[in-house]
Scaffold this motif. Structure first.
Motif, PDB file in Angstrom:
ATOM      1  N   VAL A 168     -14.524  34.763 -35.783  1.00 10.96           N
ATOM      2  CA  VAL A 168     -14.112  34.307 -34.459  1.00 10.96           C
ATOM      3  C   VAL A 168     -14.623  35.262 -33.377  1.00 10.96           C
ATOM      4  N   GLU A 169     -14.872  34.699 -32.205  1.00 13.28           N
ATOM      5  CA  GLU A 169     -15.218  35.525 -31.061  1.00 13.28           C
ATOM      6  C   GLU A 169     -13.982  36.286 -30.607  1.00 13.28           C
ATOM      7  N   CYS A 170     -14.160  37.548 -30.286  1.00 12.12           N
ATOM      8  CA  CYS A 170     -13.065  38.377 -29.794  1.00 12.12           C
ATOM      9  C   CYS A 170     -13.364  38.832 -28.366  1.00 12.12           C
ATOM     10  N   LEU A 171     -12.367  38.727 -27.516  1.00 10.17           N
ATOM     11  CA  LEU A 171     -12.466  39.184 -26.139  1.00 10.17           C
ATOM     12  C   LEU A 171     -11.340  40.151 -25.851  1.00 10.17           C
ATOM     13  N   THR A 172     -11.552  41.053 -24.931  1.00  4.74           N
ATOM     14  CA  THR A 172     -10.456  41.876 -24.442  1.00  4.74           C
ATOM     15  C   THR A 172      -9.647  41.056 -23.433  1.00  4.74           C
ATOM     16  N   ILE A 173      -8.469  41.554 -23.085  1.00  5.17           N
ATOM     17  CA  ILE A 173      -7.674  40.868 -22.065  1.00  5.17           C
ATOM     18  C   ILE A 173      -8.453  40.777 -20.764  1.00  5.17           C
ATOM     19  N   GLU A 174      -9.078  41.880 -20.375  1.00  2.00           N
ATOM     20  CA  GLU A 174      -9.870  41.873 -19.140  1.00  2.00           C
ATOM     21  C   GLU A 174     -11.007  40.865 -19.239  1.00  2.00           C
ATOM     22  N   GLY A 175     -11.646  40.791 -20.409  1.00  2.00           N
ATOM     23  CA  GLY A 175     -12.772  39.886 -20.592  1.00  2.00           C
ATOM     24  C   GLY A 175     -12.386  38.427 -20.494  1.00  2.00           C
ATOM     25  N   VAL A 176     -11.249  38.051 -21.084  1.00  2.00           N
ATOM     26  CA  VAL A 176     -10.851  36.646 -21.039  1.00  2.00           C
ATOM     27  C   VAL A 176     -10.407  36.247 -19.631  1.00  2.00           C
ATOM     28  N   LEU A 177      -9.790  37.170 -18.900  1.00  2.85           N
ATOM     29  CA  LEU A 177      -9.390  36.856 -17.531  1.00  2.85           C
ATOM     30  C   LEU A 177     -10.618  36.717 -16.624  1.00  2.85           C
ATOM     31  N   GLU A 178     -11.611  37.561 -16.840  1.00  2.00           N
ATOM     32  CA  GLU A 178     -12.838  37.444 -16.057  1.00  2.00           C
ATOM     33  C   GLU A 178     -13.544  36.130 -16.349  1.00  2.00           C
ATOM     34  N   ARG A 179     -13.568  35.722 -17.629  1.00  2.00           N
ATOM     35  CA  ARG A 179     -14.190  34.448 -17.987  1.00  2.00           C
ATOM     36  C   ARG A 179     -13.466  33.281 -17.319  1.00  2.00           C
ATOM     37  N   ALA A 180     -12.140  33.392 -17.198  1.00  2.00           N
ATOM     38  CA  ALA A 180     -11.344  32.316 -16.609  1.00  2.00           C
ATOM     39  C   ALA A 180     -11.304  32.375 -15.088  1.00  2.00           C
ATOM     40  N   GLY A 181     -11.851  33.426 -14.502  1.00  2.00           N
ATOM     41  CA  GLY A 181     -11.812  33.563 -13.058  1.00  2.00           C
ATOM     42  C   GLY A 181     -10.432  33.913 -12.525  1.00  2.00           C
ATOM     43  N   VAL A 182      -9.655  34.632 -13.323  1.00  2.00           N
ATOM     44  CA  VAL A 182      -8.301  35.041 -12.942  1.00  2.00           C
ATOM     45  C   VAL A 182      -8.289  36.548 -12.739  1.00  2.00           C
ATOM     46  N   ASP A 183      -7.745  37.004 -11.607  1.00  2.00           N
ATOM     47  CA  ASP A 183      -7.775  38.440 -11.345  1.00  2.00           C
ATOM     48  C   ASP A 183      -6.410  39.105 -11.430  1.00  2.00           C
ATOM     49  N   SER A 184      -5.356  38.342 -11.721  1.00  2.00           N
ATOM     50  CA  SER A 184      -4.046  38.950 -11.927  1.00  2.00           C
ATOM     51  C   SER A 184      -3.174  37.997 -12.723  1.00  2.00           C
ATOM     52  N   ILE A 185      -2.181  38.531 -13.429  1.00  2.00           N
ATOM     53  CA  ILE A 185      -1.249  37.691 -14.180  1.00  2.00           C
ATOM     54  C   ILE A 185       0.172  38.187 -13.951  1.00  2.00           C
ATOM     55  N   ASP A 186       1.108  37.246 -14.029  1.00  2.00           N
ATOM     56  CA  ASP A 186       2.522  37.567 -13.865  1.00  2.00           C
ATOM     57  C   ASP A 186       3.280  37.514 -15.187  1.00  2.00           C
ATOM     58  N   LEU A 187       2.707  36.819 -16.170  1.00  2.00           N
ATOM     59  CA  LEU A 187       3.287  36.766 -17.512  1.00  2.00           C
ATOM     60  C   LEU A 187       2.193  36.977 -18.541  1.00  2.00           C
ATOM     61  N   LEU A 188       2.427  37.920 -19.453  1.00  2.00           N
ATOM     62  CA  LEU A 188       1.575  38.103 -20.622  1.00  2.00           C
ATOM     63  C   LEU A 188       2.402  37.694 -21.831  1.00  2.00           C
ATOM     64  N   GLN A 189       2.009  36.581 -22.466  1.00  2.00           N
ATOM     65  CA  GLN A 189       2.725  36.063 -23.637  1.00  2.00           C
ATOM     66  C   GLN A 189       1.840  36.259 -24.857  1.00  2.00           C
ATOM     67  N   ILE A 190       2.380  36.939 -25.902  1.00  2.00           N
ATOM     68  CA  ILE A 190       1.592  37.252 -27.098  1.00  2.00           C
ATOM     69  C   ILE A 190       2.312  36.736 -28.341  1.00  2.00           C
ATOM     70  N   ASP A 191       1.586  36.001 -29.168  1.00  2.00           N
ATOM     71  CA  ASP A 191       2.066  35.600 -30.495  1.00  2.00           C
ATOM     72  C   ASP A 191       0.884  35.707 -31.431  1.00  2.00           C
ATOM     73  N   ALA A 192       0.715  36.892 -32.011  1.00  2.00           N
ATOM     74  CA  ALA A 192      -0.511  37.193 -32.752  1.00  2.00           C
ATOM     75  C   ALA A 192      -0.241  37.565 -34.201  1.00  2.00           C
ATOM     76  N   GLU A 193       0.861  37.078 -34.765  1.00  2.00           N
ATOM     77  CA  GLU A 193       1.149  37.240 -36.191  1.00  2.00           C
ATOM     78  C   GLU A 193       0.952  38.678 -36.688  1.00  2.00           C
ATOM     79  N   GLY A 194       1.736  39.580 -36.131  1.00  2.00           N
ATOM     80  CA  GLY A 194       1.712  40.970 -36.589  1.00  2.00           C
ATOM     81  C   GLY A 194       0.707  41.849 -35.894  1.00  2.00           C
ATOM     82  N   TYR A 195      -0.097  41.272 -34.982  1.00  2.00           N
ATOM     83  CA  TYR A 195      -1.108  42.053 -34.257  1.00  2.00           C
ATOM     84  C   TYR A 195      -0.689  42.289 -32.808  1.00  2.00           C
ATOM     85  N   ASP A 196       0.513  41.869 -32.470  1.00  2.00           N
ATOM     86  CA  ASP A 196       0.980  41.954 -31.087  1.00  2.00           C
ATOM     87  C   ASP A 196       0.935  43.387 -30.552  1.00  2.00           C
ATOM     88  N   HIS A 197       1.373  44.332 -31.373  1.00  2.00           N
ATOM     89  CA  HIS A 197       1.431  45.726 -30.906  1.00  2.00           C
ATOM     90  C   HIS A 197       0.038  46.284 -30.650  1.00  2.00           C
TER      91      HIS A 197
END
Length: 261
Positions: A168-197
């Motif tokens: 799978v392609e992997c992006l950083t948080i900054e990378g995915v927000l830049e791809r989406a054209g989003v420069d700030s977020i108010d909620l970060l929701q994570i469900d990554a099956e043991g990889y959340d931390h």
């Protein structure tokens, strides 16, 4: 005097009492993935009577100050199963980015949200470094146990040779927000099956600081969760702990910092 009473009489002086005993009991419950509760019996016996997650309430509170509320959902799955965010997205028309690495599941997410101009869907995984990684998927449909960690998936009764492996392609948080054209977020929701931390370790709070962070704790080692909470507390977050998730709430409510160019 019975044998049991004699044993208790001799052992009691060496056992903790009062708050010490309660702390010991709490530690033992924690190791068993249980917890003490004072919920009324009807709510314990019938969970349908309880409100459920407080996430929609927390979002509504932030919306009072931030009507342009924006979220990033990591591990969006199909947007329906075990998703406390879905109803809020539809009712409030929240702007956001939904990230899901499983190809077949991502198609279902597209069928649900593909026509929504306020949402961006990204078929990728979030990691601390960009690139590609092996991602392990159980050999059946409608499962949320896929993970970077094959051993985690195997805990659900699958043999290693049964697992489907995707690069799978992997992006950083900054990378995915830049791809989406989003420069700030108010909620970060994570469900990554043991990889959340691990994802939380990659968050640069000097670049942005969401008002709300929600992540799953049940698959993460207690020591890692403790470290996450200590780090978040240092940035002014306070916590509401649900059965499977922690909701971190930014107490100072700063304006969401924009990502550096």
């Amino acid at each position: 005097m019975s044998f049991l009473k004699r044993v208790k009489r001799h052992v009691r002086p060496f056992l903790p009492s009062g708050k010490g005993l309660q702390r010991l009991q709490d530690r033992l419950l924690r190791k068993a993935r249980l917890r003490r509760t004072r919920d009324p019996l009807p709510l314990i016996m019938d969970s349908g009577l309880a409100y459920g997650s407080v996430l929609p309430l927390a979002i509504s509170d932030v919306l009072l100050d931030k009507p342009d509320f924006t979220f990033l959902q990591i591990g969006a799955y199909d947007g329906v199963a075990h998703d406390d965010l879905g109803d809020v997205i539809s009712r409030r028309r929240l702007r956001g980015v939904l990230v899901e690495p499983q190809p077949e599941v991502f198609k279902r997410l597209e069928s649900l949200y593909g026509d929504s101009d306020h949402l961006t869907l990204v078929n990728a995984a979030i990691d601390r470094q960009p690139g590609t990684r092996e991602f392990y998927i159980p050999p059946r449909d409608c499962t949320q146990t896929a993970s970077f960690n094959a051993e985690h998936v195997m805990k659900y009764g699958f043999a290693r040779h049964e697992l489907i492996v995707h690069n799978v392609e992997c992006l950083t948080i900054e990378g995915v927000l830049e791809r989406a054209g989003v420069d700030s977020i108010d909620l970060l929701q994570i469900d990554a099956e043991g990889y959340d931390h691990e994802i939380l370790k990659g968050v640069d709070f000097s670049r942005f600081r969401p008002a709300l962070i929600r992540f799953e704790h049940r698959h993460v080692p207690p020591a890692e969760i403790d470290a996450c909470l200590a780090r978040l507390a240092g940035y002014g977050y306070r916590f509401f702990c649900e059965a499977n998730d922690v909701i971190a709430i930014q107490t100072e409510r700063p304006a969401a910092a924009k990502l550096a160019a």
